[in-house]
Design a protein around this motif. Structure first.
Motif, PDB file in Angstrom:
ATOM      1  N   ASP A 504     -42.944 -12.105 -59.926  1.00 22.52           N
ATOM      2  CA  ASP A 504     -42.482 -10.954 -60.710  1.00 22.52           C
ATOM      3  C   ASP A 504     -41.885  -9.851 -59.853  1.00 22.52           C
ATOM      4  O   ASP A 504     -41.451  -8.828 -60.361  1.00 22.52           O
ATOM      5  N   LEU A 505     -41.904 -10.075 -58.567  1.00 20.12           N
ATOM      6  CA  LEU A 505     -41.464  -9.001 -57.662  1.00 20.12           C
ATOM      7  C   LEU A 505     -39.977  -8.675 -57.865  1.00 20.12           C
ATOM      8  O   LEU A 505     -39.132  -9.570 -57.893  1.00 20.12           O
ATOM      9  N   MET A 506     -39.696  -7.401 -58.024  1.00 19.53           N
ATOM     10  CA  MET A 506     -38.290  -6.973 -58.169  1.00 19.53           C
ATOM     11  C   MET A 506     -38.070  -5.823 -57.198  1.00 19.53           C
ATOM     12  O   MET A 506     -38.264  -4.670 -57.529  1.00 19.53           O
ATOM     13  N   VAL A 507     -37.692  -6.157 -55.986  1.00 21.10           N
ATOM     14  CA  VAL A 507     -37.509  -5.125 -54.969  1.00 21.10           C
ATOM     15  C   VAL A 507     -36.033  -4.893 -54.671  1.00 21.10           C
ATOM     16  O   VAL A 507     -35.701  -4.131 -53.780  1.00 21.10           O
ATOM     17  N   THR A 508     -35.187  -5.581 -55.427  1.00 19.07           N
ATOM     18  CA  THR A 508     -33.754  -5.333 -55.317  1.00 19.07           C
ATOM     19  C   THR A 508     -33.195  -5.252 -56.727  1.00 19.07           C
ATOM     20  O   THR A 508     -33.759  -5.816 -57.675  1.00 19.07           O
ATOM     21  N   TRP A 509     -32.101  -4.556 -56.857  1.00 12.66           N
ATOM     22  CA  TRP A 509     -31.421  -4.434 -58.141  1.00 12.66           C
ATOM     23  C   TRP A 509     -31.027  -5.800 -58.663  1.00 12.66           C
ATOM     24  O   TRP A 509     -31.141  -6.108 -59.843  1.00 12.66           O
ATOM     25  N   ARG A 510     -30.589  -6.653 -57.755  1.00 11.27           N
ATOM     26  CA  ARG A 510     -30.156  -7.985 -58.178  1.00 11.27           C
ATOM     27  C   ARG A 510     -31.343  -8.783 -58.722  1.00 11.27           C
ATOM     28  O   ARG A 510     -31.195  -9.499 -59.715  1.00 11.27           O
ATOM     29  N   ALA A 511     -32.511  -8.617 -58.134  1.00 17.83           N
ATOM     30  CA  ALA A 511     -33.685  -9.314 -58.658  1.00 17.83           C
ATOM     31  C   ALA A 511     -34.051  -8.741 -60.025  1.00 17.83           C
ATOM     32  O   ALA A 511     -34.379  -9.479 -60.961  1.00 17.83           O
ATOM     33  N   TYR A 512     -33.972  -7.442 -60.145  1.00 16.04           N
ATOM     34  CA  TYR A 512     -34.269  -6.780 -61.416  1.00 16.04           C
ATOM     35  C   TYR A 512     -33.329  -7.278 -62.513  1.00 16.04           C
ATOM     36  O   TYR A 512     -33.749  -7.577 -63.633  1.00 16.04           O
ATOM     37  N   LYS A 515     -34.614 -10.689 -63.410  1.00 16.02           N
ATOM     38  CA  LYS A 515     -35.981 -10.928 -63.849  1.00 16.02           C
ATOM     39  C   LYS A 515     -36.541  -9.994 -64.893  1.00 16.02           C
ATOM     40  O   LYS A 515     -37.560 -10.304 -65.502  1.00 16.02           O
ATOM     41  N   ARG A 516     -35.956  -8.831 -65.053  1.00 12.92           N
ATOM     42  CA  ARG A 516     -36.699  -7.841 -65.834  1.00 12.92           C
ATOM     43  C   ARG A 516     -36.916  -8.307 -67.261  1.00 12.92           C
ATOM     44  O   ARG A 516     -36.071  -8.984 -67.848  1.00 12.92           O
TER      45      ARG A 516
END
Ligand SMILES: Cc1ncc(COP(=O)(O)O)c(C=O)c1O
Ligand SMILES: Cc1ncc(COP(=O)(O)O)c(C=O)c1O
Lengths: 526, 463, 526, 463
Positions: A504-512, A515-516
């Motif tokens: 669930d880790l979202m430490v970058t905008w691209r991951a967010y 995944k969000r």
């Protein structure tokens, strides 16, 4: 005289500022670089000619595109949403020694005479900076009683790590490397005192405090052995309690053949009063970004000044700074050195600031720093304990505290259900920086560790106490108000502790963007 | 009893204030408050340090007089790089990192430091785009420590103890690596004499099922662009070793990000991205990995995660703290402390300003000018450019053996001409003879390069 | 692409900060000065020996006493409560040309190579700064078509005043000083165009606009006479309407023997498009702190660059900067000069910034500035007029506007009772700087004059329009909300226009402590 | 049609954006939008200015190369004053005046700029304490303009046209006064040859019922402290003239504020209070008056007044605007424009930092060191200190007639020794012969002074 303590009708700056990517306008430019001379383009042709096949970047990085005023505005707004020490009564971040970082010192380190120096320049051209490093080492020797210093470690943690390295090297050097595998520390010490020796390969023994706030001599004796490489002590610990038998601790470890390391990050109450030397330790480190006023910079850059006794000086990181009576020089000829823990010579800006700060205060000033830090803390403690509901002091039967103290809000929690997390969110509504509870593990329930350094006036401390009086009052009369805080901060409550699965880790905008959770999508990402 | 001590940094130095406070405490003197410190632990007498220079004016005169003994890269023409780089720092980078709010904040949480936390999340996000990666941690002390942790991660993930690094790795970096990864075995892979590229046979011969990681630098310490990344990555992966690439972020506007040729962990030096050299003050360590649990849970560093509430408000907070030594002491991953937050924010500003096109132009400037310098110096009689069979990015090696002069001699003579010559490699890599590592950035002008060429010609050929 | 216009959930930073005097703690020190050398004290004795009798200050000034961190904190907090252009979409302050002031230019003017220059240094040691002044004069000549410049005036108003002085001197020089006593200007011009000539002793005739937005040729002819010293024109005026017959105006005044002065403070839409020269005027001034990007600095320091035709060059203030082919020099040998309007050579920092700004943009860039300023304004106008309820354009039958426009909220007021004062207070709730209505007298009822300079992106303008759409909506649906604004600012509504009697004036803390009405005393003053 | 013009200062340069906006407007081209400007008013062709240096890096290199041609008072030892002063600027003054918020705010009102408005109110309040006066206006352009307005005020209040000023007033200031008060008659009052003090007989002989004001400078332009203020004030008041004192604010920690010896209007130069010289950039004009209607209503400047609401919240806004030209155009008092708000805030920070004790120490430093310099120079053979019968504060006049050298010659030779000698007075006041005005501030050290003495001795006496 002076201002009456009144509760501040505060509201944080709230710019409701998007993530920088959301501000992107394709085509905009924040800065331009020189055009490559036509002659060079003629000489070499297309850039592809200069890059091996397959190594030319195919897809440009999806960085945002903004014009210059928009970039500036964005980060200025974010800055206003940050309660730096310069702006607030930053008493809450105990153990961090949030003190005033004199602005004149910023002028020194932002001077091109510092900022534009390359670390590999011929030392003929860096005599000024080497002189400061050398002179500051002499100061630090006097302040600590140690015999040699390195400013290479990039923070307190790295300074402690470097001490663990020296410890290891020392034992190896004596042929006891394989035997001396255990390091002792106290459970109340900063976690780094366990983590650093562990990282260096030691097994770590964490001693529990007795009702005195520090471990008993017996407990220490019980774990000391021929396997003992050394002990990592902090005095006072984050509780503010001074261990008066530290010399006995040191002697016991020394007798067993171990080395003693002092963590001096909490030194602010001891300038001119007590030193590493008198405690008999072999090594120590100071955090120049704490007691020595170099600013904390949103968590660094920092400097852990590593100090050792003469016998250990040869192990210090390479290079050190020398002076031949005429010129300052860098000494790389150190065959016994542990090597390097950080590139070049460390965060020299922190050294310059600390040097200027010590110079500005002198011997009497440094002692005054310590005494006022102690006075401030004891005054605040008196008021806190007598006037604030639901708070208590840890180790109440040891009443003395130096420059900080660990409290507990356990009673308040029991009485009202309000937790330290709630109080901390509420404190922000009064314009305070969030406070530091305690390192882990929480030995004290609902811990709270403020530290009113010498930079705060009585009026500041009074305001600070009034706020907690008020919040405690609120907890007793209207707990929901506190639990649902903050109400006057930049945002209202978010649930900021939900991630337990790395997926669930979202430490970058691209991951967010990938995944969000769907329900929280308010608009489509850029 | 209590005396006045009036200093601008200490508001409560006033006797009357002290007395009032002592009265409230119920003590007579401040000494009473630290009576818990036994005599034998006290310092005798005053500290033996210089007397105070308590007027700001005199302090400034004193310190600046010392600093003025320095001569800087803004005054002389600089060709030093070797791990610390003389790049242009846009004005706005300094504007933001000198903001009182950012300069003096520390570890504040979600609400009190929302702006800082957002900026740190943006750092990760921007770096993520530059690297083309999803997982970017809060930066560590410097590139060396980033590499150290990368290597340790590979050890924790594979359980193995051998690392393979190129023989051209800088001795400074190597000292850091050896120090931190003291328990690991290190094997050096040879490079080709003409190109500096990794010798793949040698790599194959050294890699085994004991190999935790294969490390390359790209561009390498000696400046050439590694063109075999993909093959090296495949070799590493064939042996289930972790492929670590130490990258120069200033190259990534024009060079392929390592993840795209197979890197598992990417690390590097942050300083090129808008941070002044400051005699080494500006160092920072980039560290990023593939988005896989095993990697994520092996980072010792902070992660700044984004949260959202029902109102769509966003907060940013450290996540998965249970990994760290802050939560677990000796049971945490390595150790964690104060690192380089201000540089993270500065790099965020830098990347926001440059954007994709700025990063491209930056790379373009560097590669053209540096290659021009390589060509100009290559034409000076008595000089030889090493590794002619590779492309280089911003650094390259010049050999002076034919000139019969040492690099030390040459650099002294350059200094007289107000030029900082390249870094002397003769002790670092004796097998390179009298060689120096020259660095050219976007700040170096064509004229600077030509002046350097002329100066060397003069010095070597007595022109 | 780009961000969606959304209403910002703004709240101003609110520190509830006392007046600095209320923070005073007697005895505290913010900074220390060197101790006077003992030898000097020995030499001269008591300070009384150096001061004539009766001149030694008896009562120390009752300045506040604070330690350094507390002073810093106070002013930092006040700074956060200030919506500078760097922080906001500063479109509201029309006529002020709130544009981006590049940060790199701050580095130039804060460089000791500028800040530590004494104006009377030997010009051998100030060649750099003189060169910039000289080169910038050449640029300004090209930009305006004028033949000579002085940068001495300390702002636009003083530039216009200096032009009035030149006008006077010119007529005196021709022996018509007593005859040419009248100056003509337009009622819509900035008040300084009436006040400056008046200060210089002229009688001022203010022409009213016709339905074109500018006065008729007939009206001008009717007031021109042998008493006419000249005319002060602004084109475009703050309405954004360009007077296309300006040349005819100029000719008429010239024929009558008068001089023509152009106020170029509103120049931002004309770079590279139209100049003073082509309009035929004799003098003009530019505000370097507006169109040329020098920051406004809470109302200065500023620079009014005064430009004149060759015939008038000899009247310019003394000294001017010359170049002899080798060296730059200051020319004091100017017998016909009007003299000095400001000490030394003016606000040179503004000249350096403007110089760097022009260099950064070049000829094409300057023209782009103008074109984008015009585009931005026309785009915003279109949206404002079509989408915002209750707003209208002044002089609606002249639809063209250059870089700014004057609107009226009269209809909104009639419909809802909400006034521009209300709207302006409400705008602050959305994170906007308060807007500029109009100079006095208000020719247009409920006036409003925004100016979206080239520094704002389309997204910025869209956000700005959305805010006024929303406020207009609020006025129609919930007028009380607007009338009682602000609700999210640093303070809530105060009645800030009550002083009409000088006896009530409280412009110092000491006056406030004496005069403030008893009922508002919340605590006793320090 | 529309083209891309991409510059960091102009976000909407992008063709696509322009097209979108034009479409919304309903126009084809941007030129269409300014078709209202007739051809004959248009510029032909491109502006004849240098081509853009659009990269920040090159711009910086270009501008700094030019600025580096300057040699500053931080590099040489400076003895120039004469209206612009080399005082120490505390670090916090610069910190605050470089804050983006203050640097780029303008004329915003009560709510949007509360912080600025409070700081401006505090400026007035702090200056009020320094001057011991209740009415202090927003500062004007410079000390000269403050004096100009003071004189005009006296004219408006008295209806008279004569002003009396000391014959030692600086010619620069006098040029400003003559220019602005062109309609007034000016009479110079003589000063005593030995003391520089106003000749009271001469004053009595010149004053009349036509006199609008008597102006003195204290300390005078030539540096001596006026000790007759009270008498002069009485003489002025006897004739119902306004008594104006032009004061050096850096003296007011140790010298009596003019109101206490009878001044009606006090004006002066703001620059000494924490503002860099900047080649004259730092000038500002202090202006204050007695708290009487006639004075108040005759100020052309802004007043920042304090308001309070029921909740005890305080706002600050401009008051009595009806006086001003902003409200009344040609019927207002003089004229008003953008002045020096940032310097007002800077001075507020300065006074807050120094407080009463700092102002005292400042004055003490200046007066001791300056008197020491006066004594040291007085002992050099061939030099003479003028006005020996008066005390001086920070400046004093040195006469070189006996040395047979001109000030020009001497200053050139001092320059070779990295010293900026005092201001040449020989053209300004020919009756003083070859004289120079030397200035010593708290920044000047005892060693600087001694070095100056030695240098002059060398130059004059060939030592
Ligand atoms: C007692 C103690 N030791 C060590 C450290 C670690 O120092 P740093 O944060 O600089 O790594 C700290 C800092 O919080 C500390 O308080
Ligand atoms: C058209 C016009 N003229 C003159 C001025 C006066 O300039 P300043 O404010 O610099 O005195 C202004 C400034 O607002 C203006 O807009």
């Amino acid at each position: 005289m002076g201002r009456k303590a009144k509760l501040r009708n505060f509201h944080a700056a709230k710019w409701d500022e998007p993530i920088i990517f959301e501000l992107s306008e394709p085509g905009q430019r924040g800065i331009l670089y020189p055009k490559v001379d036509e002659e060079l383009k003629d000489e070499f042709g297309e850039i592809e000619n200069l890059i091996p096949e397959g190594m030319k970047r195919e897809k440009a990085p999806a960085l945002p595109e903004l014009a210059q005023p928009q970039v500036l505005r964005h980060y200025l707004r974010l800055s206003q949403q940050t309660l730096g020490q310069d702006l607030v009564i930053d008493i809450g971040l105990g153990t961090c020694t949030m003190k005033y970082s004199p602005k004149i010192n910023e002028q020194f380190v932002r001077n091109p005479k510092v900022s534009e120096l390359h670390p590999l320049q011929d030392t003929e051209t860096t005599q000024g900076i080497l002189r400061i490093m050398y002179e500051f080492e002499q100061m630090m020797k006097a302040i600590s009683g140690m015999d040699a210093f390195s400013f290479q470690p990039g923070g307190g943690a790295m300074g402690i790590y470097a001490n663990a390295s020296v410890m290891k090297k020392y034992h190896e050097d004596r042929g006891e490397g394989d035997q001396r595998t255990e390091v002792i520390t106290t459970i109340l010490s900063h976690p780094i005192n366990a983590a650093a020796p562990k990282t260096k390969g030691f097994k770590v023994i964490n001693l529990m405090p007795t009702e005195t706030g520090f471990p008993s001599i017996e407990a220490l004796k019980a774990v000391v052995s021929e396997r003992t490489a050394g002990i990592f002590l902090t005095n006072p610990e984050d509780t503010g309690i001074f261990n008066p038998v530290v010399k006995e601790f040191v002697d016991i470890v020394h007798e067993a053949g171990g080395l003693c390391v002092y963590d001096m990050a909490d030194y602010n109450g001891l300038f001119g009063i007590a030193r590493a030397k008198e405690a008999g330790v072999d090594m120590c480190q100071f955090n120049l970004h704490k007691a020595f006023s170099s600013p904390h910079g949103c968590m660094g850059p920092a400097c852990g000044a590593q100090g050792v006794k003469q016998e250990l000086a040869r192990f210090l990181p390479v290079p050190t700074v020398g002076f031949d009576g005429e010129k300052y020089y860098l000494d790389y000829d150190r065959p016994d050195s542990i090597g390097k823990v950080r590139k070049f010579y460390g965060v020299i800006a922190a050294v310059i600031r600390a040097y200027a700060w010590v110079l500005a205060l002198g011997p009497d000033g440094l002692k005054e720093v310590a005494e006022v830090a102690i006075l401030n803390n004891n005054y605040m403690m008196k008021r806190m304990l007598e006037e604030v509901r639901g708070i208590s002091l840890s180790w109440e039967n040891v009443p003395e505290r130096l420059e900080q103290a660990r409290y507990s809000w356990q009673k308040l929690k029991e009485d009202t259900g309000v937790t330290i997390a709630d109080i901390n969110r509420r404190a922000v509504d009064y314009g305070l920086q969030s406070f530091f509870p305690s390192h882990h593990p929480f030995i004290i329930p609902e811990p709270y560790t403020p530290e009113p350094t010498e930079s705060y006036s009585k009026a500041d401390i009074d305001e600070y106490v009034e706020i907690f009086k008020k919040i405690a009052e609120e907890a007793y009369t209207n707990p929901e108000l506190v639990k649902s805080a903050p109400h006057r901060s930049t945002i209202s409550k978010v649930y900021d502790n939900l991630v337990t699965d790395p997926k669930d880790l979202m430490v970058t905008w691209r991951a967010y963007c990938k995944k969000r959770p769907m329900e929280s999508k308010t608009e489509s990402p850029n | 009893m209590v005396k006045d001590f009036i200093h601008p940094y200490i508001p409560n130095g006033i006797k009357q204030t002290k007395d009032e406070m002592l009265k409230r405490i119920g003590s007579k003197t401040i000494e009473d408050l630290y009576s818990c410190i036994p005599e034998h632990l006290r310092i005798e007498g005053r500290l033996d340090i210089p007397e105070a220079i308590s007027s700001e004016l005199e302090l400034k005169q004193h310190v600046e007089a010392i600093l003025n003994e320095n001569i800087t890269c803004a005054e002389y023409t600089n060709f030093l790089g070797a791990g610390c780089y003389d790049h242009y720092v846009p004005a706005i980078c300094d504007e933001i990192n000198s903001r009182s709010e950012f300069l003096t904040a520390y570890s504040g949480d979600t609400y009190s430091d929302l702006g800082k936390n957002q900026a740190l999340f943006e750092y990760g996000s921007l770096m993520g785009e530059l690297l083309d990666m999803d997982v970017v941690a809060f930066p560590t002390y410097d590139g060396g420590q980033a590499l150290n942790t990368s290597i340790r991660m590979s050890h924790r993930i594979t359980g193995r103890k051998q690392m393979i690094v190129p023989e051209t790795m800088s001795k400074g970096l190597l000292m850091q690596v050896r120090e931190y990864n003291y328990f690991m075995e290190i094997d050096f892979v040879a490079v080709d004499e003409k190109s500096g590229q990794i010798n793949l046979q040698d790599l194959e011969s050294k890699i085994s099922d004991q190999t935790a990681c294969v490390v390359i630098e790209n561009p390498s310490y000696l400046g050439h662009i590694d063109r075999q990344g993909e093959v090296i990555g495949k070799i590493a992966h064939k042996h289930e070793a972790v492929f670590i690439v130490y990258v120069d972020p200033s190259s990534l506007g024009i060079l392929e990000p390592p993840i795209n040729y197979g890197a598992d962990i990417v690390c590097g030096e942050l300083q090129p991205l808008g941070i002044h050299m400051g005699y080494g003050t500006g160092m920072g360590g980039i560290i990023a990995s593939k988005d896989e649990d095993a990697f994520i849970m092996n980072f010792p560093n902070h992660f700044y995660h984004i949260y959202e509430n029902e109102k769509g408000e966003r907060g940013f907070a450290r996540a998965l703290n249970e990994r760290t030594s802050y939560a677990k002491r000796d049971d945490g991953v390595e150790f964690l402390g104060t690192n380089v937050g201000l540089w993270a924010i500065t790099a965020a500003v830098y990347l926001s300003l440059l954007g994709p096109k700025g990063m491209y132009e930056l790379g373009e400037n560097i590669i053209y000018k540096s290659n021009y310098a390589r060509r100009v110096l290559g034409q000076v009689k008595g000089l030889k450019i090493l590794y002619p069979d590779s492309n280089s990015f911003k650094e390259f090696v010049v050999n002076f053996d034919d000139s019969k002069k040492t690099v030390t001699q040459i650099n002294k003579q350059l200094l007289e001409r107000k030029i900082f010559g390249g870094k002397d490699l003769s002790r670092e890599f004796p097998w390179l003879g009298q060689s120096a590592l020259y660095c050219v950035t976007e700040k170096t002008s064509k004229q600077d390069i030509e002046r350097l060429g002329e100066a060397l010609d003069e010095i070597i050929n007595n022109k």
